[in-house]
Design an enzyme around this catalytic site. Structure first.
Site, short mmCIF file in Angstrom:
data_model
loop_
_atom_site.label_atom_id
_atom_site.label_comp_id
_atom_site.label_asym_id
_atom_site.label_seq_id
_atom_site.Cartn_x
_atom_site.Cartn_y
_atom_site.Cartn_z
CG ASN A 144 -1.98 -1.13 1.09
OD1 ASN A 144 -2.07 -1.79 0.05
ND2 ASN A 144 -2.73 -1.36 2.15
CG HIS B 242 -20.15 36.71 -31.36
ND1 HIS B 242 -21.05 36.24 -30.43
CD2 HIS B 242 -19.78 37.93 -30.92
CE1 HIS B 242 -21.22 37.15 -29.48
NE2 HIS B 242 -20.45 38.19 -29.75
CB SER C 61 -8.59 12.42 -49.34
OG SER C 61 -9.59 11.60 -49.92
CE LYS D 35 -10.51 17.27 -47.83
NZ LYS D 35 -11.54 16.30 -47.53
CD GLU E 214 -9.57 16.88 -38.87
OE1 GLU E 214 -10.78 16.70 -39.10
OE2 GLU E 214 -8.68 16.49 -39.63
N1 ARG Z 1 -1.34 -3.46 -7.33
C1 ARG Z 1 -1.86 -2.76 -6.19
C2 ARG Z 1 -2.33 -1.37 -6.62
O1 ARG Z 1 -1.89 -0.92 -7.62
C3 ARG Z 1 -0.84 -2.62 -5.13
C4 ARG Z 1 -1.40 -2.48 -3.76
C5 ARG Z 1 -2.04 -3.77 -3.32
N2 ARG Z 1 -2.41 -3.71 -1.98
C6 ARG Z 1 -3.22 -4.64 -1.43
N3 ARG Z 1 -3.53 -4.49 -0.19
N4 ARG Z 1 -3.74 -5.60 -2.14
O2 ARG Z 1 -3.13 -0.73 -5.99
#
Ligand code: ARG
Length: 457
Positions: free
Chosen positions: A107, A153, A274, A280, A287
């Site tokens: 995490n 405009h 084109s 063209k 675009e």
């Molecule tokens: N691949 C996960 C993500 O990108 C990494 C974190 C995963 N954490 C967990 N508690 N499963 O979020």
């Protein structure tokens, strides 16, 4: 990696929905850098031995060398870049690899990796925008005196200079740069060490890892650290605003390149032909820049909705943060490069611009202003008198300056010969000397100012 409490492996659809390696392999450089900073700190703090830390660090270098040479192997069983790297590390250096994940979680790891990636992305965009501004400055300087119709405009309004028009985009891009710069300052805090959500009992030094990774400081709250994706949204919002500006510039080129306007001849390198109509020369690049703004705004919307209502701390929804950022970044990079190339090489058809500036009664305001200045006529009345003159010219199919003095005097006796001096487009633009106005002198002054300020943003 997490199989200890599970009796059965995942369903194949579970493997597929769960895996982020197909896209988060783009984080490999940041993942290696984050792991190296982490393990160096673990060694310094005596959480792992100096010898193990050195072995892990060297192993990470070896993994990085493999990735650089052969790309990151995509193995859905290993889920993501963090697990792919750790597993390859274990293959290379053996069980000591298992010490790397001490005092951290995927995490805080992914939060750190992704911040590092977005920070690099901001630096890339900033360089691209700087280059685009440099091209705008060059072309604006070259065309500080070139007269073209200015529109409101999309109707001929008053003559302006092409340099002034281009400098309007220079100003927009300057604000975009400052938005990215703001985002960078705000995001430059390190979440590493927040661990899964609550921090860790190991005696880590978060300030050391923050400094090693070039962050200004460590984040202050572990729950926020693993669940914050503001930094990615800041990037996407800045990217969206920037792409809106690029799409407006692109739209101008689409309009200017169309035959009824004929203001520009697009370079071969940025046009396509084109398959059926040999005459063209289509402005596809412009675009597509216009179109990409829609996709970039879509990426911003996607992550906005993903984050809405998520409780603290990490939820797997947040794995979906990366594809929209990657997509937006690629599209924005292409858009910036395409617009820079187009502006650098486009041929401005200045005679055509001048002819149209001279044809739409664009100096009518100058006539009204002359009445105010020279004959002390209140502006509203001057506007009315001028309206009569425009109508007369229109009925006769001539320009204002082609009306004989006697006819103008029949509309208002206070008009005299000197009026003709203000009816030319050159006199009109030259007169607009108010700060930030279109007069060539003003445009040159703003260009000079921009050149001295430029590097400070
Ligand atoms: N691949 C996960 C993500 O990108 C990494 C974190 C995963 N954490 C967990 N508690 N499963 O979020």
């Amino acid at each position: 990696m997490w199989g200890g409490r599970f009796a059965a492996g995942p369903a194949s659809v579970m493997r597929e929905i769960n895996a982020s390696i197909p896209f988060d392999k783009r984080l490999w450089r940041q993942d290696i850098a984050g792991s190296k900073a982490h393990v160096a700190m673990l060694g310094q703090q005596g959480i792992v031995s100096g010898e193990d830390a050195a072995a892990i660090s060297a192993g990470l270098d070896a993994v990085a060398a493999e990735y650089a040479a052969n790309g990151v192997p995509v193995n859905l069983d290993l889920e993501d870049i963090h697990m792919v790297t750790e597993s390859r590390l274990a293959e290379l250096i053996g069980p000591v690899a298992g010490r790397l994940h001490t005092a951290r979680s995927r995490n805080d790891q992914v939060a750190t990796d992704f911040r590092l990636w977005v920070r690099d992305a901001i630096d890339e965009v900033a360089a691209g925008l700087f280059a685009l501004q440099a091209v705008l400055l060059l072309r604006a300087e070259e065309h500080a005196d070139t007269v073209m119709p200015g529109f409101t405009h999309l109707q001929s309004a008053q003559p302006v200079t092409l340099g002034h028009h281009l400098m309007a985009y220079h100003a927009m891009i300057g604000r975009d740069r400052s938005r990215f710069a703001d985002a960078r300052v705000r995001m430059n805090e390190c979440p590493l060490g927040a661990a899964a959500l609550a921090g860790t009992g190991f005696p880590i030094d978060r300030h050391a890892t923050a400094a090693a990774l070039g962050f200004d400081r460590a984040t202050a709250n572990s729950l926020d650290s693993v669940s914050d994706r503001d930094f990615a949204l800041d990037y996407l919002m800045a990217a969206t605003q920037c792409s809106l500006h690029l799409s407006r510039l692109a739209e101008e080129f689409v309009i200017w390149a169309s035959q009824p306007f004929g203001f520009v001849k697009l370079p071969d390198a940025y046009s396509t032909g084109s398959s059926i109509m040999p005459q063209k020369r289509n402005p596809d690049a412009a675009e597509l820049v216009r179109g990409h703004a829609g996709r970039i705004a879509g990426c911003m919307t996607a992550l906005t909705i993903t984050m809405k209502g998520l409780p603290l701390a990490y939820s797997k929804d947040m794995q979906d943060d990366k594809p929209p950022v990657f997509e937006a970044h690629d599209l924005l990079g292409l858009s910036i490069a395409a617009m820079s190339g187009m502006i650098e090489t486009v041929t401005f058809r200045t005679e055509r611009m001048r002819a149209l500036a001279e044809s739409g009664y664009a100096t009518a305001t100058d006539l009204a202003d002359w009445l105010v200045r020279e004959a002390n006529v209140p502006f509203r009345e001057a506007h009315h008198i001028t309206g009569h003159a425009v109508k007369l010219a229109e009925d006769r199919g001539v320009q204002l300056a082609e009306l004989p003095l006697a006819d103008l005097q029949a509309i208002d006796a206070r008009i005299d010969e000197s009026l003709y001096g203000v009816l030319t487009v050159d006199a009109s633009v030259a007169s607009r000397r108010s700060y930030g106005g279109t007069a060539p002198g003003q445009v040159r002054a703003r260009i000079a100012e921009a050149r001295t300020k430029e590097s400070s943003i």
